[in-house]
Design an enzyme around this catalytic site. Sequence first.
Site, mmCIF file in Angstrom:
data_model
loop_
_atom_site.group_PDB
_atom_site.id
_atom_site.type_symbol
_atom_site.label_atom_id
_atom_site.label_comp_id
_atom_site.label_asym_id
_atom_site.label_seq_id
_atom_site.Cartn_x
_atom_site.Cartn_y
_atom_site.Cartn_z
ATOM 1 N N VAL A 191 0.820 -1.207 0.000
ATOM 2 C CA VAL A 191 0.000 0.000 0.000
ATOM 3 C C VAL A 191 0.863 1.271 0.000
ATOM 4 C CG1 VAL A 191 -2.045 1.015 1.024
ATOM 5 C CG2 VAL A 191 -1.562 -1.367 1.427
ATOM 6 N N ALA A 276 9.390 0.079 2.143
ATOM 7 C CA ALA A 276 8.000 -0.048 2.627
ATOM 8 C C ALA A 276 7.598 -1.509 2.543
ATOM 9 C CB ALA A 276 7.077 0.831 1.784
ATOM 10 N N VAL A 277 8.170 -2.302 3.454
ATOM 11 C CA VAL A 277 7.961 -3.756 3.415
ATOM 12 C C VAL A 277 7.037 -4.221 4.543
ATOM 13 C CG1 VAL A 277 10.134 -4.254 2.227
ATOM 14 C CG2 VAL A 277 10.111 -4.138 4.732
ATOM 15 N N ARG A 279 4.689 -3.120 8.348
ATOM 16 C CA ARG A 279 4.864 -2.489 9.661
ATOM 17 C C ARG A 279 4.720 -3.555 10.737
ATOM 18 N NH1 ARG A 279 4.560 2.998 9.584
ATOM 19 N NH2 ARG A 279 3.678 3.154 11.681
ATOM 20 N N ASP A 319 -3.232 -0.932 15.612
ATOM 21 C CA ASP A 319 -2.151 -1.644 14.932
ATOM 22 C C ASP A 319 -1.368 -2.564 15.869
ATOM 23 O OD1 ASP A 319 -2.802 -0.240 12.661
ATOM 24 O OD2 ASP A 319 -0.797 0.580 12.322
ATOM 25 N N ALA A 327 -6.550 2.630 10.058
ATOM 26 C CA ALA A 327 -6.977 3.622 11.036
ATOM 27 C C ALA A 327 -8.410 3.377 11.508
ATOM 28 C CB ALA A 327 -6.861 5.014 10.415
ATOM 29 N N HIS A 451 -28.728 8.722 -11.179
ATOM 30 C CA HIS A 451 -28.122 8.725 -12.516
ATOM 31 C C HIS A 451 -27.839 10.155 -12.929
ATOM 32 C CE1 HIS A 451 -27.278 7.705 -16.641
ATOM 33 N NE2 HIS A 451 -28.093 8.682 -17.021
HETATM 34 P P1 FAD Z 1 -0.612 4.838 15.646
HETATM 35 O O1 FAD Z 1 -1.308 5.737 14.718
HETATM 36 O O2 FAD Z 1 0.702 4.277 15.253
HETATM 37 O O3 FAD Z 1 -0.481 5.660 16.997
HETATM 38 C C1 FAD Z 1 0.184 5.160 18.107
HETATM 39 C C2 FAD Z 1 0.622 6.327 18.954
HETATM 40 O O4 FAD Z 1 1.084 5.834 20.199
HETATM 41 C C3 FAD Z 1 1.777 7.129 18.362
HETATM 42 O O5 FAD Z 1 1.537 8.500 18.498
HETATM 43 C C4 FAD Z 1 2.976 6.718 19.208
HETATM 44 O O6 FAD Z 1 3.947 7.739 19.315
HETATM 45 C C5 FAD Z 1 2.286 6.485 20.530
HETATM 46 N N1 FAD Z 1 2.997 5.588 21.443
HETATM 47 C C6 FAD Z 1 3.488 4.351 21.191
HETATM 48 N N2 FAD Z 1 4.001 3.812 22.317
HETATM 49 C C7 FAD Z 1 3.813 4.729 23.289
HETATM 50 C C8 FAD Z 1 4.110 4.754 24.663
HETATM 51 N N3 FAD Z 1 4.686 3.726 25.277
HETATM 52 N N4 FAD Z 1 3.802 5.871 25.357
HETATM 53 C C9 FAD Z 1 3.208 6.932 24.754
HETATM 54 N N5 FAD Z 1 2.877 6.945 23.459
HETATM 55 C C10 FAD Z 1 3.186 5.865 22.742
HETATM 56 N N6 FAD Z 1 -4.721 3.610 7.335
HETATM 57 C C11 FAD Z 1 -5.933 3.851 6.793
HETATM 58 O O7 FAD Z 1 -6.938 3.352 7.298
HETATM 59 N N7 FAD Z 1 -6.064 4.675 5.694
HETATM 60 C C12 FAD Z 1 -4.996 5.234 5.096
HETATM 61 O O8 FAD Z 1 -5.149 5.960 4.123
HETATM 62 C C13 FAD Z 1 -3.710 4.985 5.643
HETATM 63 N N8 FAD Z 1 -2.624 5.539 5.089
HETATM 64 C C14 FAD Z 1 -1.401 5.308 5.639
HETATM 65 C C15 FAD Z 1 -0.283 5.879 5.048
HETATM 66 C C16 FAD Z 1 0.970 5.656 5.573
HETATM 67 C C17 FAD Z 1 2.168 6.292 4.918
HETATM 68 C C18 FAD Z 1 1.114 4.864 6.753
HETATM 69 C C19 FAD Z 1 2.466 4.650 7.379
HETATM 70 C C20 FAD Z 1 0.016 4.288 7.353
HETATM 71 C C21 FAD Z 1 -1.255 4.497 6.793
HETATM 72 N N9 FAD Z 1 -2.391 3.917 7.344
HETATM 73 C C22 FAD Z 1 -3.613 4.152 6.785
HETATM 74 C C23 FAD Z 1 -2.321 3.063 8.539
HETATM 75 C C24 FAD Z 1 -2.685 3.882 9.782
HETATM 76 O O9 FAD Z 1 -1.816 4.977 9.884
HETATM 77 C C25 FAD Z 1 -2.613 3.002 11.015
HETATM 78 O O10 FAD Z 1 -3.421 1.861 10.836
HETATM 79 C C26 FAD Z 1 -3.099 3.774 12.224
HETATM 80 O O11 FAD Z 1 -2.338 4.933 12.426
HETATM 81 C C27 FAD Z 1 -3.026 2.887 13.468
HETATM 82 O O12 FAD Z 1 -3.533 3.610 14.539
HETATM 83 P P2 FAD Z 1 -3.066 3.316 16.041
HETATM 84 O O13 FAD Z 1 -3.754 4.327 16.869
HETATM 85 O O14 FAD Z 1 -3.234 1.877 16.337
HETATM 86 O O15 FAD Z 1 -1.500 3.572 16.042
HETATM 87 P P1 NAD Z 2 2.257 -3.867 2.956
HETATM 88 O O1 NAD Z 2 2.153 -5.088 3.771
HETATM 89 O O2 NAD Z 2 1.044 -3.260 2.390
HETATM 90 O O3 NAD Z 2 3.235 -4.138 1.729
HETATM 91 C C1 NAD Z 2 4.542 -4.570 1.903
HETATM 92 C C2 NAD Z 2 4.988 -5.214 0.609
HETATM 93 O O4 NAD Z 2 6.383 -5.421 0.695
HETATM 94 C C3 NAD Z 2 4.342 -6.567 0.367
HETATM 95 O O5 NAD Z 2 3.857 -6.638 -0.951
HETATM 96 C C4 NAD Z 2 5.469 -7.551 0.622
HETATM 97 O O6 NAD Z 2 5.371 -8.727 -0.158
HETATM 98 C C5 NAD Z 2 6.668 -6.724 0.212
HETATM 99 N N1 NAD Z 2 7.925 -7.133 0.826
HETATM 100 C C6 NAD Z 2 8.150 -7.590 2.081
HETATM 101 N N2 NAD Z 2 9.471 -7.807 2.281
HETATM 102 C C7 NAD Z 2 10.082 -7.479 1.124
HETATM 103 C C8 NAD Z 2 11.450 -7.458 0.707
HETATM 104 N N3 NAD Z 2 12.421 -7.827 1.529
HETATM 105 N N4 NAD Z 2 11.725 -7.055 -0.552
HETATM 106 C C9 NAD Z 2 10.715 -6.653 -1.403
HETATM 107 N N5 NAD Z 2 9.426 -6.661 -1.053
HETATM 108 C C10 NAD Z 2 9.101 -7.049 0.199
HETATM 109 O O7 NAD Z 2 3.074 -2.836 3.855
HETATM 110 P P2 NAD Z 2 3.351 -1.275 3.681
HETATM 111 O O8 NAD Z 2 3.137 -0.840 2.291
HETATM 112 O O9 NAD Z 2 4.660 -1.037 4.342
HETATM 113 O O10 NAD Z 2 2.224 -0.644 4.575
HETATM 114 C C11 NAD Z 2 2.090 -1.061 5.927
HETATM 115 C C12 NAD Z 2 0.672 -1.055 6.325
HETATM 116 O O11 NAD Z 2 0.232 0.281 6.544
HETATM 117 C C13 NAD Z 2 -0.306 -1.594 5.293
HETATM 118 O O12 NAD Z 2 -0.364 -2.988 5.282
HETATM 119 C C14 NAD Z 2 -1.583 -1.007 5.753
HETATM 120 O O13 NAD Z 2 -2.065 -1.766 6.821
HETATM 121 C C15 NAD Z 2 -1.146 0.360 6.240
HETATM 122 N N6 NAD Z 2 -1.379 1.369 5.195
HETATM 123 C C16 NAD Z 2 -2.657 1.551 4.762
HETATM 124 C C17 NAD Z 2 -2.908 2.468 3.767
HETATM 125 C C18 NAD Z 2 -4.311 2.640 3.277
HETATM 126 O O14 NAD Z 2 -5.205 2.196 3.965
HETATM 127 N N7 NAD Z 2 -4.531 3.276 2.144
HETATM 128 C C19 NAD Z 2 -1.877 3.211 3.219
HETATM 129 C C20 NAD Z 2 -0.589 2.982 3.666
HETATM 130 C C21 NAD Z 2 -0.356 2.059 4.674
#
Ligand code: FAD
Ligand code: NAD
Length: 474
Positions: A191, A276-277, A279, A319, A327, A451
């Site tokens: 993603v 981006a492999v 999380r 997560d 999210a 439509h």
């Molecule tokens: P997080 O958002 O990771 O928040 C956890 C928080 O806890 C952080 O602020 C961290 O600093 C804090 N924390 C951790 N440990 C401690 C501690 N011990 N004490 C105090 N604070 C702490 N998801 C979607 O649904 N739609 C999208 O479009 C989407 N796009 C994404 C794009 C990118 C580039 C990335 C990286 C992720 C994306 N995601 C998307 C995934 C989404 O961001 C996560 O699923 C979501 O943020 C998870 O929410 P969370 O509250 O579980 O954790």
């Molecule tokens: P991902 O799991 O979506 O994709 C990782 C990709 O990396 C996979 O296709 C996997 O086969 C590949 N991969 C793993 N190890 C590899 C290696 N050594 N060499 C080459 N390819 C390898 O993970 P992501 O893109 O890092 O995103 C993490 C997560 O964050 C997503 O799974 C999703 O849950 C969340 N996210 C969501 C959105 C959204 O909702 N639009 C956007 C961004 C991120």
Amino acid sequence: MSDKFDVIVIGAGPAGYVAAIRAAQLGLKTACVDAFTGKDGKQALGGTCLNVGCIPSKALLDSSKQFHNLTHNFAVHGISADNPKIDVATFIGRKDKIVKQFTGGIGQLFKANKVTPYYGTGKLLKGNNVEITAADGSKQTISATNVILASGSVPIELPFAKFDGKMIVDNAGALDFTEVPKRLGVIGAGVIGLELGSVWKRLGSDVTILEALPDFLSVADADVAKIAAKEFAKQGLAIKLGAKLTKAEVKKNEVALTYEDKDGVHELVVDKLLVAVGRRAYTTGLLADDTGVKLDERGRIVVDAHNHTGVDGVWAIGDAVRGPMLAHKGSEEGVAVAEWIAGKAGHINLDTVPWVIYTEPEIAWAGKTEKELKEAGIPYKVGTFPFAAIGRAVAMNEAIGQVKIIAHAETDRLLGAHMVGPGVSELIAEAVVTMEFKGSAEDLARIVHAHPTLSEAVHEAALSVDKRAIHKGN
Ligand code: FAD
Ligand code: NAD
């Protein structure tokens, strides 16, 4: 104010902050501890999603889409501009402003709901006490009847391509490039790789994505993946499948990559590398040794179907626990847990969590794929409808992709929806609602759809399940 709460939430991402607000709405005295520091060096609520995930990536996707349309798609409308340019500082600055607006908004919501925020790293101690360590090392301990762990996730690092924040970056780095990299390497066609790869490709980077698996987007429906792969190839995203990175060497101003695929060993030189492999759940320093909270083999906090850890008054969401890392999944778990704590009937159905990938075309799905149903031996029937036959999509010049609806072969109950095309990030909601209400393809087929709208593709695909689509041969 006393340091004894009904609920303490550790983590203010979309899982944690939503849990805190819902708990406070229900009359529980609530605190939320978070350690995230924003670009300005101050506490930034909202976690990964608001700071370096969902929101900033969508801001950059939208800006880059405007630029791409201007440079590639407007001519057909009779619109042209001389010498269009992108100003990267403005492009990134706009994203930063949006992030600030939303992270600041959480602070306002906390105030309005009387949630007490703490800035620091929270550690769960035995007996539902939480020790908070501030940035200056000072410590204080607060306690509660219930603690919700919402510590989120962090990017997985490859041992031979470690993040340096400059040349080899994670999502946060790729959201903050100061110029368009001439050559961008991306490891992982998941993603993040597809979304952020698209952003920089649209601005002119040569983007090469190395994906270890032999199949493209294997988590999605096979037809969706096939259509998307074709469109991404047309856009010039070079996606190499079955490609395993073996070495990444940072030179002065570039990164030299070595990777292997079925044809042998290859070299690739890029200016920036995004890894981006995937999380992993983040629990570093979160749990004292004697809390009794367990982690599974992937480092996720173990919870039951009600997000309870098995330790009295300790819950975990988002997560950091099993299920998709999205999210909205975390937020709904947060609401459900707050309601369970308050003695109400919380609800979360992980089977209907929608996925959206915000590329062009957009990709969205919910429920089961054909592959999953085949493996489970569940009989099903399929209806599809192409956006090429949808008037609105053609008028928009975005007539790409299709909607696929999967229903149970005997009961007609909706089992899955798989979409690729314009606006499917919004269209998927209709399928989710239908599944959540245990509706059928027939239900969708009998509902009046406006439509001309893109939603007619959902309607026609539902009709097509029983071979009675109107605007295509069945
Ligand atoms: P997080 O958002 O990771 O928040 C956890 C928080 O806890 C952080 O602020 C961290 O600093 C804090 N924390 C951790 N440990 C401690 C501690 N011990 N004490 C105090 N604070 C702490 N998801 C979607 O649904 N739609 C999208 O479009 C989407 N796009 C994404 C794009 C990118 C580039 C990335 C990286 C992720 C994306 N995601 C998307 C995934 C989404 O961001 C996560 O699923 C979501 O943020 C998870 O929410 P969370 O509250 O579980 O954790
Ligand atoms: P991902 O799991 O979506 O994709 C990782 C990709 O990396 C996979 O296709 C996997 O086969 C590949 N991969 C793993 N190890 C590899 C290696 N050594 N060499 C080459 N390819 C390898 O993970 P992501 O893109 O890092 O995103 C993490 C997560 O964050 C997503 O799974 C999703 O849950 C969340 N996210 C969501 C959105 C959204 O909702 N639009 C956007 C961004 C991120």
